[in-house]
Structures are given as structure tokens and as C-alpha cells.
Design a protein around this motif. Structure first.
Motif, PDB file in Angstrom:
ATOM      1  N   ILE A 128       6.760  19.752  -7.064  1.00 47.40           N
ATOM      2  CA  ILE A 128       5.778  19.246  -8.016  1.00 47.40           C
ATOM      3  C   ILE A 128       5.282  17.860  -7.604  1.00 47.40           C
ATOM      4  N   GLU A 129       6.200  17.006  -7.165  1.00 47.52           N
ATOM      5  CA  GLU A 129       5.826  15.648  -6.766  1.00 47.52           C
ATOM      6  C   GLU A 129       4.921  15.627  -5.537  1.00 47.52           C
ATOM      7  N   ARG A 130       4.807  16.748  -4.857  1.00 52.52           N
ATOM      8  CA  ARG A 130       3.920  16.859  -3.686  1.00 52.52           C
ATOM      9  C   ARG A 130       2.691  17.709  -3.988  1.00 52.52           C
ATOM     10  N   GLY A 131       2.427  17.924  -5.274  1.00 53.95           N
ATOM     11  CA  GLY A 131       1.216  18.639  -5.676  1.00 53.95           C
ATOM     12  C   GLY A 131       1.292  20.139  -5.496  1.00 53.95           C
ATOM     13  N   ILE A 132       2.504  20.681  -5.466  1.00 46.85           N
ATOM     14  CA  ILE A 132       2.708  22.116  -5.254  1.00 46.85           C
ATOM     15  C   ILE A 132       2.955  22.802  -6.603  1.00 46.85           C
ATOM     16  N   HIS A 133       2.277  23.913  -6.844  1.00 51.40           N
ATOM     17  CA  HIS A 133       2.510  24.706  -8.050  1.00 51.40           C
ATOM     18  C   HIS A 133       3.876  25.386  -7.965  1.00 51.40           C
ATOM     19  N   VAL A 134       4.529  25.574  -9.121  1.00 48.95           N
ATOM     20  CA  VAL A 134       5.904  26.091  -9.127  1.00 48.95           C
ATOM     21  C   VAL A 134       6.066  27.217 -10.139  1.00 48.95           C
ATOM     22  N   LEU A 135       6.657  28.316  -9.675  1.00 49.87           N
ATOM     23  CA  LEU A 135       7.206  29.356 -10.550  1.00 49.87           C
ATOM     24  C   LEU A 135       8.706  29.359 -10.311  1.00 49.87           C
ATOM     25  N   VAL A 136       9.475  29.038 -11.347  1.00 49.11           N
ATOM     26  CA  VAL A 136      10.928  28.938 -11.196  1.00 49.11           C
ATOM     27  C   VAL A 136      11.588  29.983 -12.084  1.00 49.11           C
ATOM     28  N   THR A 137      12.614  30.632 -11.548  1.00 48.09           N
ATOM     29  CA  THR A 137      13.295  31.650 -12.331  1.00 48.09           C
ATOM     30  C   THR A 137      14.045  31.018 -13.502  1.00 48.09           C
ATOM     31  N   LYS A 138      14.404  31.854 -14.450  1.00 46.99           N
ATOM     32  CA  LYS A 138      15.165  31.385 -15.611  1.00 46.99           C
ATOM     33  C   LYS A 138      16.650  31.259 -15.246  1.00 46.99           C
ATOM     34  N   PRO A 139      17.380  30.345 -15.808  1.00 41.80           N
ATOM     35  CA  PRO A 139      16.876  29.251 -16.638  1.00 41.80           C
ATOM     36  C   PRO A 139      16.154  28.220 -15.775  1.00 41.80           C
ATOM     37  N   ALA A 140      15.105  27.637 -16.315  1.00 43.48           N
ATOM     38  CA  ALA A 140      14.333  26.665 -15.532  1.00 43.48           C
ATOM     39  C   ALA A 140      15.250  25.577 -14.994  1.00 43.48           C
ATOM     40  N   THR A 141      16.094  25.054 -15.861  1.00 44.16           N
ATOM     41  CA  THR A 141      17.099  24.062 -15.487  1.00 44.16           C
ATOM     42  C   THR A 141      18.334  24.310 -16.352  1.00 44.16           C
ATOM     43  N   LYS A 142      19.460  23.736 -15.959  1.00 39.78           N
ATOM     44  CA  LYS A 142      20.658  23.849 -16.773  1.00 39.78           C
ATOM     45  C   LYS A 142      20.707  22.775 -17.851  1.00 39.78           C
ATOM     46  N   LEU A 143      20.062  21.646 -17.588  1.00 43.50           N
ATOM     47  CA  LEU A 143      20.087  20.515 -18.514  1.00 43.50           C
ATOM     48  C   LEU A 143      18.721  20.328 -19.170  1.00 43.50           C
ATOM     49  N   LEU A 144      18.730  20.060 -20.469  1.00 44.44           N
ATOM     50  CA  LEU A 144      17.483  19.794 -21.189  1.00 44.44           C
ATOM     51  C   LEU A 144      16.776  18.568 -20.620  1.00 44.44           C
ATOM     52  N   SER A 145      17.545  17.563 -20.223  1.00 42.55           N
ATOM     53  CA  SER A 145      16.935  16.351 -19.658  1.00 42.55           C
ATOM     54  C   SER A 145      16.156  16.669 -18.388  1.00 42.55           C
ATOM     55  N   HIS A 146      16.674  17.588 -17.579  1.00 35.98           N
ATOM     56  CA  HIS A 146      15.972  17.989 -16.356  1.00 35.98           C
ATOM     57  C   HIS A 146      14.708  18.786 -16.677  1.00 35.98           C
ATOM     58  N   HIS A 147      14.778  19.604 -17.693  1.00 32.62           N
ATOM     59  CA  HIS A 147      13.594  20.361 -18.116  1.00 32.62           C
ATOM     60  C   HIS A 147      12.492  19.386 -18.557  1.00 32.62           C
ATOM     61  N   ASN A 148      12.881  18.384 -19.334  1.00 28.71           N
ATOM     62  CA  ASN A 148      11.909  17.376 -19.770  1.00 28.71           C
ATOM     63  C   ASN A 148      11.297  16.636 -18.577  1.00 28.71           C
ATOM     64  N   GLU A 149      12.103  16.413 -17.535  1.00 26.45           N
ATOM     65  CA  GLU A 149      11.581  15.766 -16.325  1.00 26.45           C
ATOM     66  C   GLU A 149      10.517  16.628 -15.657  1.00 26.45           C
ATOM     67  N   LEU A 150      10.744  17.938 -15.599  1.00 19.82           N
ATOM     68  CA  LEU A 150       9.771  18.837 -14.981  1.00 19.82           C
ATOM     69  C   LEU A 150       8.477  18.900 -15.799  1.00 19.82           C
ATOM     70  N   ILE A 151       8.590  18.872 -17.128  1.00 16.79           N
ATOM     71  CA  ILE A 151       7.394  18.844 -17.977  1.00 16.79           C
ATOM     72  C   ILE A 151       6.554  17.620 -17.649  1.00 16.79           C
ATOM     73  N   ALA A 152       7.215  16.453 -17.597  1.00 15.14           N
ATOM     74  CA  ALA A 152       6.501  15.195 -17.327  1.00 15.14           C
ATOM     75  C   ALA A 152       5.901  15.192 -15.922  1.00 15.14           C
ATOM     76  N   ALA A 153       6.641  15.672 -14.948  1.00 17.12           N
ATOM     77  CA  ALA A 153       6.162  15.672 -13.563  1.00 17.12           C
ATOM     78  C   ALA A 153       4.976  16.612 -13.386  1.00 17.12           C
ATOM     79  N   ALA A 154       5.041  17.791 -13.990  1.00 17.58           N
ATOM     80  CA  ALA A 154       3.935  18.747 -13.876  1.00 17.58           C
ATOM     81  C   ALA A 154       2.664  18.189 -14.483  1.00 17.58           C
ATOM     82  N   ARG A 155       2.791  17.479 -15.611  1.00 13.56           N
ATOM     83  CA  ARG A 155       1.616  16.851 -16.225  1.00 13.56           C
ATOM     84  C   ARG A 155       1.061  15.745 -15.336  1.00 13.56           C
TER      85      ARG A 155
END
Length: 419
Positions: A128-155
Motif C-alpha cells: 500500500i505504501e508503494r501505491g499498490i492495490h491489495v486484496l488480502v485474505t481473511k482475517p485481514a490482520t490479527k490485531l485491530l490496531s493493524h487493521h486500523n493502520e491499513l485503513i489509514a494507509a489505503a486512504r
């Protein structure tokens, strides 16, 4: 949309779901030739995909994988090319080969991540930090904090980030989701999903170490429940319980902390009606019987104040009995592997295929400037934003097991946290 440019895609992970190949040879599950690779090879045939790559940890596996794909896909389906660029090269072993592969990509390209759960976050964030689109299998992350990081980075980087919750594209589930809206306030949800004990052989390398059966299987129906209840109710409290003893014994000998079956009990609060609270029970197991005729037992029950829904996805009214193996229930609605009348792959209508194609189409549309990544949040797609509560519940369940306590879920500002 035929004028959209082809999308270059890197497959991260070389295992069962990507190739149908496991460490001990071809998979014995219902995914004998995989899902991700097969779908992308077909989408390349249809003109939606350009270059394809595949990255794992052990480059020494690629000769066997290529032979497997050629024999079971290229030689079976007409006009199917299974070629791809491999990483790491020359048979080398490199746990961070994904970085080398992503570094060779360009902004607007895409990756599809099917790797052990603990690696989803670093691989997805790196892309994501290199402008690449991502499809990630479930669970997206194990930690909620990491999921929130991916939301912010994708935006921040304006890329598409979906979670591969393919059950949202099952016509039964999507129809049930709509019908549930007419059933009043939520009251009760119960989900069961299991796979046979043989899966412990396939997942021995990470079972109980990197992740657990709740993350692996309950993620399916927790997401469906969250999807049904989106804008209707929110989870507030999670308590988990686990059964043990099978996975850690002979002949599986998984690590001592491996659970057999995990149940999450979740309290839900109505958004519209303070007096309405609901209860959900999500159970997952990888110690089910070996000869039940199904690979994944999966059913759920939903009750609202005005009616209920009962779904059995494992038994679709379609079963075949063979003298040597007995009765088996098949699900071609997920992936149809039998060829078409012309000899081509014929699984384009399966929801396993559609889940990947929807992501490919979204990335191509964003690249062409005809859509914004945020548009897909409003379509009910499993975007990284729309799936945050699934991760919150799964993470809370793991904490509940480890710390033997109830775990709260709450929203502060626009961010979900655990307490």
C-alpha cells in the motif's frame, strides 16, 4: 469497461488456496487446483490481467508447482496459460522475498495475499505504501490496531484494499443479507464452521503458532453477521471458550497451545433502539470427522424480531455417491472446475472467482480514474474499512482466551478499539 488497462498482479503465497499445491503434494481438499492462480490465469485469458508473478518463501517449490499447474490446469482447460514470474529465484529461501517482488512493481499494480495470518499486515502495508492495490485474505490482520493502520494507509495512498470475504458474493448469503433487513431488530445469530482433522496436516506449520481456528474459519461468518448488521447494530463485548486435546495429540502433534474448537459469544447493541440487544455465537473447529462427505461444514441461523433465516451452505441438494469413497456433497456455486462445452474454464460465475474479479475490476476502474477507492465502501464490498468489526471481534476473542476475561469493543471518534 473494455477500455480499461490490464492489471499486473503479484500472488503472495504459493499454498493450497493459490495453487492447490501443499507441502506434501497436490491438495486433497475441495481446492485441488487452487482458486487464486486459476482465477487469475483465466482473467488473463479474458484480457483483464497483464503480467502475473508469484512469491513465496522457498523458491525450491516452484518446479513442482509449475508441473502441478501445467498438468492440472494448462493441460485440462483450452487456451489456458499458467506462466508467471517467480520469487525468490534460483531455488533460494527468503522470508522477505515479497519485498523484492513488490519493489519491481509500479504504482497501480496489485497484489493478492494468501499467506499465514501473521504476515498479512506487513505484506499489505509494504504494498500500500508503494501505491499498490491489495486484496488480502481473511482475517485481514490479527490485531485491530493493524487493521486500523491499513485503513489509514489505503486512504493516504489512494489505493483499493479489499479483504477476500468471498461469502459476501454467495447468492444465498447476499440474498439473505437483504431479506434480513425486513426482519426487524436483531436478536440472535448462531454460526458453525468446521473442517476435517486432515487439515491439521496441511496447516501443521502454523496451526496454533501463527494463528488459530477462529481467525481461520470463524472470520467467514463473523463477517457475514457484521455485514447483515452494518448500520443496524454494533458489537460491544466478547467472551471466548475453547476445546482442546485432539490437535495436540497423535497423529497431529500440533504445538501445545493449539485449540481444537473455539466459540465466541458476542453481545450486540442496536443502533436505533437502546432497548434492543442481541447475542451471537460463532464456533469454528478443525477437528471434525474425516469422512463426513463435505470439506467444510458450514451453517448459520439468524433471528430478528419479525422472523428468522436458516442457511446450510454445506448441503446444497447436490450429492454424489461413489462405491470407493461414499457420499460427497459438492458446491459448484463456489468454484466450478468442470470445463465448458468448448473445453475452456467455466467457473466465472462461482463466488470464489467473482470475489477476486470484483477486486480486479475495482483496481482497474480506480487506475482509469472512473472511480475512487472510497466508492466501494458504499457498495457493501468487503473493503478494509467495511471489515474492521470482523477483525475487532476476532482479536477480542483471542485476548479473551489468552487472558480469561471478557473484552469490550467501543468506538472513539472514527476508530474502533478494544478494552
Amino acid at each position: 469497461m473494455s477500455d480499461l488497462n490490464e492489471l499486473n498482479v503479484l500472488m503472495c503465497g504459493t499454498g493450497e488456496y493459490t495453487t492447490g499445491w501443499t507441502g506434501s503434494g497436490a491438495s486433497t481438499s475441495d481446492k485441488k487446483i487452487g482458486v487464486v492462480g486459476l482465477t487469475l490465469f483465466d482473467l488473463r485469458r479474458l484480457g483483464k490481467i497483464g503480467k502475473l508473478g508469484m512469491v513465496g518463501v522457498n523458491g525450491g517449490k516452484f518446479p513442482a508447482i509449475r508441473q502441478h499447474l501445467q498438468e492440472n490446469i494448462e493441460n485440462v482447460y483450452k487456451d489456458m496459460d499458467t506462466s508467471f514470474e517467480e520469487y525468490p529465484k534460483e531455488g533460494k529461501i527468503n522470508p522477505e522475498a515479497y519485498k523484492d517482488a513488490i519493489d519491481k512493481m509500479s504504482p497501480g499494480d496489485a497484489i493478492i495475499v494468501f499467506t499465514p495470518d501473521s504476515t498479512h499486515h506487513p505484506i499489505s502495508l509494504y504494498a500500500i505504501e508503494r501505491g499498490i492495490h491489495v486484496l488480502v485474505t481473511k482475517p485481514a490482520t490479527k490485531l485491530l490496531s493493524h487493521h486500523n493502520e491499513l485503513i489509514a494507509a489505503a486512504r493516504k495512498h489512494n489505493v483499493v484494499c479489499f479483504v477476500e470475504h468471498h461469502k459476501r458474493f454467495d447468492p444465498v448469503y447476499s440474498d439473505a443479507k437483504v431479506r434480513a433487513q425486513a426482519l426487524g431488530e436483531f436478536n440472535f445469530f448462531n454460526a458453525w464452521m468446521s473442517q476435517p482433522k486432515s487439515q491439521l496436516e496441511t496447516f501443521r506449520a502454523w496451526a496454533g503458532k501463527d494463528s488459530d481456528i477462529s481467525y481461520y474459519l470463524s472470520s467467514h461468518h463473523i463477517d457475514i453477521c457484521c455485514w447483515i448488521l452494518q448500520d443496524k447494530a454494533v458489537p460491544t463485548r466478547v467472551v471466548a471458550s475453547a476445546a482442546t486435546g485432539i490437535a495436540t495429540g497423535e497423529p497431529y502433534n500440533c504445538v501445545p497451545q493449539t485449540e481444537d474448537t473455539i466459540t465466541l459469544l458476542v453481545d450486540w447493541q442496536s443502533i436505533q433502539s437502546p432497548g434492543h440487544k442481541g447475542t451471537a455465537v460463532y464456533t469454528a473447529s478443525w477437528t471434525a470427522p474425516l469422512k463426513a462427505g463435505i470439506h467444510s461444514a458450514q451453517h448459520w441461523y439468524y433471528m430478528g424480531s419479525k422472523g428468522d433465516i436458516n442457511v446450510d451452505q454445506a448441503h446444497r441438494g447436490y450429492d454424489i455417491t461413489v462405491d470407493e469413497t461414499g457420499k460427497t456433497w459438492y458446491n459448484p456455486f463456489y468454484m466450478k472446475y468442470s470445463p465448458s462445452e468448448t473445453g475452456h474454464f467455466d467457473g466465472q460465475r462461482g463466488y470464489g472467482y467473482i470475489s477476486i474479479e470484483k477486486f480486479i475490476d475495482a483496481a482497474r476502474e480506480v487506475n482509469a480514474g472512473v472511480a475512487k477507492p472510497s466508492d466501494y465502501d458504499g457498495y457493501g464490498y468487503p473493503t478494509i474499512t467495511n471489515t474492521v468489526l470482523t477483525t475487532a471481534i476476532l482479536n477480542a476473542g483471542r485476548i479473551s482466551l489468552d487472558e480469561k476475561r471478557a473484552v469490550g469493543i467501543k468506538k472513539i471518534g472514527d476508530k474502533w478499539i478494544l478494552e
